[in-house]
Design a protein around this motif. Structure first.
Motif, PDB file in Angstrom:
ATOM      1  N   TRP A 147      34.303  40.419  39.199  1.00 21.30           N
ATOM      2  CA  TRP A 147      33.058  40.480  40.049  1.00 21.30           C
ATOM      3  C   TRP A 147      33.160  39.209  40.946  1.00 21.30           C
ATOM      4  N   GLY A 148      32.823  39.230  42.434  1.00 19.86           N
ATOM      5  CA  GLY A 148      32.865  38.164  43.208  1.00 19.86           C
ATOM      6  C   GLY A 148      34.113  37.789  43.940  1.00 19.86           C
ATOM      7  N   THR A 149      35.340  38.435  43.616  1.00 21.92           N
ATOM      8  CA  THR A 149      36.476  38.197  44.329  1.00 21.92           C
ATOM      9  C   THR A 149      37.169  39.554  44.868  1.00 21.92           C
ATOM     10  N   ASP A 150      37.816  39.611  45.844  1.00 23.23           N
ATOM     11  CA  ASP A 150      38.233  41.072  46.469  1.00 23.23           C
ATOM     12  C   ASP A 150      39.520  41.272  45.477  1.00 23.23           C
ATOM     13  N   GLY A 154      47.730  38.752  39.563  1.00 24.22           N
ATOM     14  CA  GLY A 154      48.058  39.530  38.399  1.00 24.22           C
ATOM     15  C   GLY A 154      48.400  41.067  38.516  1.00 24.22           C
ATOM     16  N   PHE A 155      47.183  41.520  39.411  1.00 19.11           N
ATOM     17  CA  PHE A 155      46.910  42.703  39.763  1.00 19.11           C
ATOM     18  C   PHE A 155      48.123  43.443  40.516  1.00 19.11           C
ATOM     19  N   ASP A 156      48.583  42.662  41.620  1.00 18.59           N
ATOM     20  CA  ASP A 156      49.535  43.472  42.270  1.00 18.59           C
ATOM     21  C   ASP A 156      50.957  43.332  41.752  1.00 18.59           C
ATOM     22  N   SER A 157      51.039  42.438  40.941  1.00 16.91           N
ATOM     23  CA  SER A 157      52.410  42.727  39.992  1.00 16.91           C
ATOM     24  C   SER A 157      52.382  43.866  39.331  1.00 16.91           C
ATOM     25  N   ALA A 158      51.141  43.737  38.431  1.00 15.00           N
ATOM     26  CA  ALA A 158      51.189  45.030  37.423  1.00 15.00           C
ATOM     27  C   ALA A 158      51.161  46.455  38.226  1.00 15.00           C
ATOM     28  N   LEU A 159      50.569  46.293  39.274  1.00 12.82           N
ATOM     29  CA  LEU A 159      50.660  47.631  40.112  1.00 12.82           C
ATOM     30  C   LEU A 159      52.040  48.035  40.602  1.00 12.82           C
ATOM     31  N   VAL A 324      37.400  32.309  45.008  1.00 13.61           N
ATOM     32  CA  VAL A 324      37.765  33.594  44.964  1.00 13.61           C
ATOM     33  C   VAL A 324      38.243  33.951  46.255  1.00 13.61           C
ATOM     34  N   LEU A 325      38.939  34.854  46.489  1.00 14.77           N
ATOM     35  CA  LEU A 325      39.296  35.620  47.920  1.00 14.77           C
ATOM     36  C   LEU A 325      38.497  36.493  48.396  1.00 14.77           C
ATOM     37  N   GLN A 326      37.731  36.270  49.537  1.00 12.68           N
ATOM     38  CA  GLN A 326      37.172  37.305  50.360  1.00 12.68           C
ATOM     39  C   GLN A 326      37.626  37.704  51.830  1.00 12.68           C
ATOM     40  N   GLY A 327      38.272  38.843  51.851  1.00 11.56           N
ATOM     41  CA  GLY A 327      39.208  39.196  53.119  1.00 11.56           C
ATOM     42  C   GLY A 327      40.514  38.424  52.628  1.00 11.56           C
ATOM     43  N   SER A 328      40.672  37.494  53.624  1.00 12.69           N
ATOM     44  CA  SER A 328      42.059  36.660  53.513  1.00 12.69           C
ATOM     45  C   SER A 328      41.564  35.267  53.355  1.00 12.69           C
ATOM     46  N   ASP A 329      40.372  35.021  53.075  1.00  9.26           N
ATOM     47  CA  ASP A 329      39.954  33.708  53.077  1.00  9.26           C
ATOM     48  C   ASP A 329      39.563  33.260  51.720  1.00  9.26           C
ATOM     49  N   LEU A 330      39.765  31.891  51.200  1.00  5.85           N
ATOM     50  CA  LEU A 330      39.500  31.352  50.103  1.00  5.85           C
ATOM     51  C   LEU A 330      37.851  31.047  50.286  1.00  5.85           C
ATOM     52  N   GLY A 331      37.081  31.259  49.148  1.00  5.30           N
ATOM     53  CA  GLY A 331      35.688  30.774  49.020  1.00  5.30           C
ATOM     54  C   GLY A 331      35.438  30.501  47.370  1.00  5.30           C
TER      55      GLY A 331
END
Ligand code: F6P
Length: 376
Positions: A147-150, A154-159, A324-331
């Motif tokens: 929760w909290g990050t878009d 690790g996800f993109d690699s697994a995908l 976290v990543l929100q859109g393309s920005d770090l937050g």
């Protein structure tokens, strides 16, 4: 910057994933280059902090790490500092070792800890924070359910690994005119199955968020056959379940804070589909393959940005936050807000809309709108 940090600790907790080493590299480089901070890595997640097992990591130690899978620090998903399993005789006893962990950090003169992990690590970190551990979080998991990050690295690699597997399954499915079921990890969230199903051209995608109606799955197979497409690809998340049925538990790891391990729904589904369609089914469970290998370019960049930002957050005194990543920005958001929550696929997510428009079966009857199906 508040009091300038001179030494910080890091650890990687929970299931591993591609990109962990890239974060470690980014932390060490940013810490040394921008702040002259020394980095101490604890081994095997919170286990190493509790047992005071660590190694110093310097610039020369991170060469070649960007592309390497796994974590050079090791990890553990059995290390809850408040409920730490210790073998006494033949049985485990569970002890509160949280103060020991804080003492170890202090005795090494560390100003903060960067904890890289998923929901289990963040839940432990939120409690450790309350006890006085100065911790900053970095989100990882192939499940993408934090929760909290878009997105988590690790996800993109697994995908990408899952998509490649589905591409390969496609050719043999066509040759043998079979129903091929590919099961992905992902726990209670369907991101991996949905993403891989879309990217790999799955005909049926079953995810935990949409309990499936077996007749709708059969209808999809039959309707493909009637169009002369005598094979079908089913992509199923390990947490998927039939309507009114249960998830399939593969094992229970008693020493783990989140003890349940899912897996095997595809075998159940295959038996049902063979019975109902008279077509041959085969099952491929991708399992831990999804956690291995080199990170994709996307994950390398994301992990590097997260690692860099975590060090800047420590330097700015933003303790208790997770990058976290929100859109393309770090937050950043408070770790306590992330702990205990899960980010799941919602019925209005653009990927769901896309799947529906493409005629992919998501387990609900085509004549019943998804929202209505989920309400009943
Ligand atoms: O959270 C990452 C994950 O790979 C899940 O997708 C999966 O359910 C679980 O970890 C498997 O855990 P283990 O490595 O303990 O089998």
């Amino acid at each position: 910057m508040r009091k300038s940090a001179k030494r910080i600790g890091i650890l990687t907790g929970g299931g591993d994933c591609p990109g962990l080493n890239a974060v470690i590299r980014a932390i060490v480089k940013t810490a040394e280059n921008d702040y002259d901070i020394e980095v101490v890595g604890f081994l095997d997640g919170y286990e190493g902090l509790i047992e005071n097992r660590f190694r110093t990591i310097r610039l020369e130690d991170v060469s070649g790490l960007l592309a390497r899978g796994g974590t050079i620090l090791g990890t553990s998903n059995r290390a809850d500092p408040f409920n730490f399993p210790v073998l006494q005789g033949e049985d485990y006893v569970y002890l509160d070792r949280s103060l020991q962990a804080i003492r170890n950090l202090e005795s090494l003169g560390l100003d903060a800890l960067i904890a890289i992990g998923g929901d289990g690590t963040m839940a432990a970190s939120a409690r450790m924070l309350e006890k006085g551990l100065p911790v900053v979080g970095v989100p990882k998991t192939i499940d993408n359910d934090l929760w909290g990050t878009d997105i988590t690295f690790g996800f993109d690699s697994a995908l990408s690994t899952a998509t490649e597997a589905i591409d390969k399954i496609h050719t043999t499915a066509q040759s043998h005119h079979r129903i091929m079921i590919v099961e992905t990890m992902g726990r209670y969230a369907g991101w991996l199955a949905l993403g891989a199903g879309l990217a790999g051209g799955g005909d049926i995608i079953l995810i935990p968020e949409i309990p499936y109606d077996i007749d709708s799955v059969v209808d999809q197979v039959r309707s493909r056959n009637s169009l002369g497409k005598n094979f079908s690809i089913v992509v199923v998340g390990e947490g998927a379940r039939p309507q009114g049925g249960d998830m399939v538990v593969k094992r229970v790891v008693e020493t783990s804070p989140d003890a349940v391990r899912l897996g095997g729904i595809s075998n159940q589904l295959a038996a049902q589909l063979e019975g109902l369609t008279n077509l041959e089914c085969r099952v491929t469970i991708l399992g831990h393959l999804l956690r291995g290998g080199t990170p994709t370019a996307f994950d390398r960049i994301l992990a590097t940005r997260f690692g860099m930002e975590a060090v800047h957050m420590v330097a700015r005194g933003e303790i208790g936050q997770i990058v976290v990543l929100q859109g393309s920005d770090l937050g950043s958001v408070p770790i306590r807000d992330v702990a205990g929550k899960q980010r799941k696929v919602t019925p209005d997510h653009p990927w769901i809309k896309t799947a529906r428009s493409l005629g992919i079966c998501l387990g609900n009857p085509t004549n019943v709108p998804l929202e209505e199906y989920l309400r009943n």
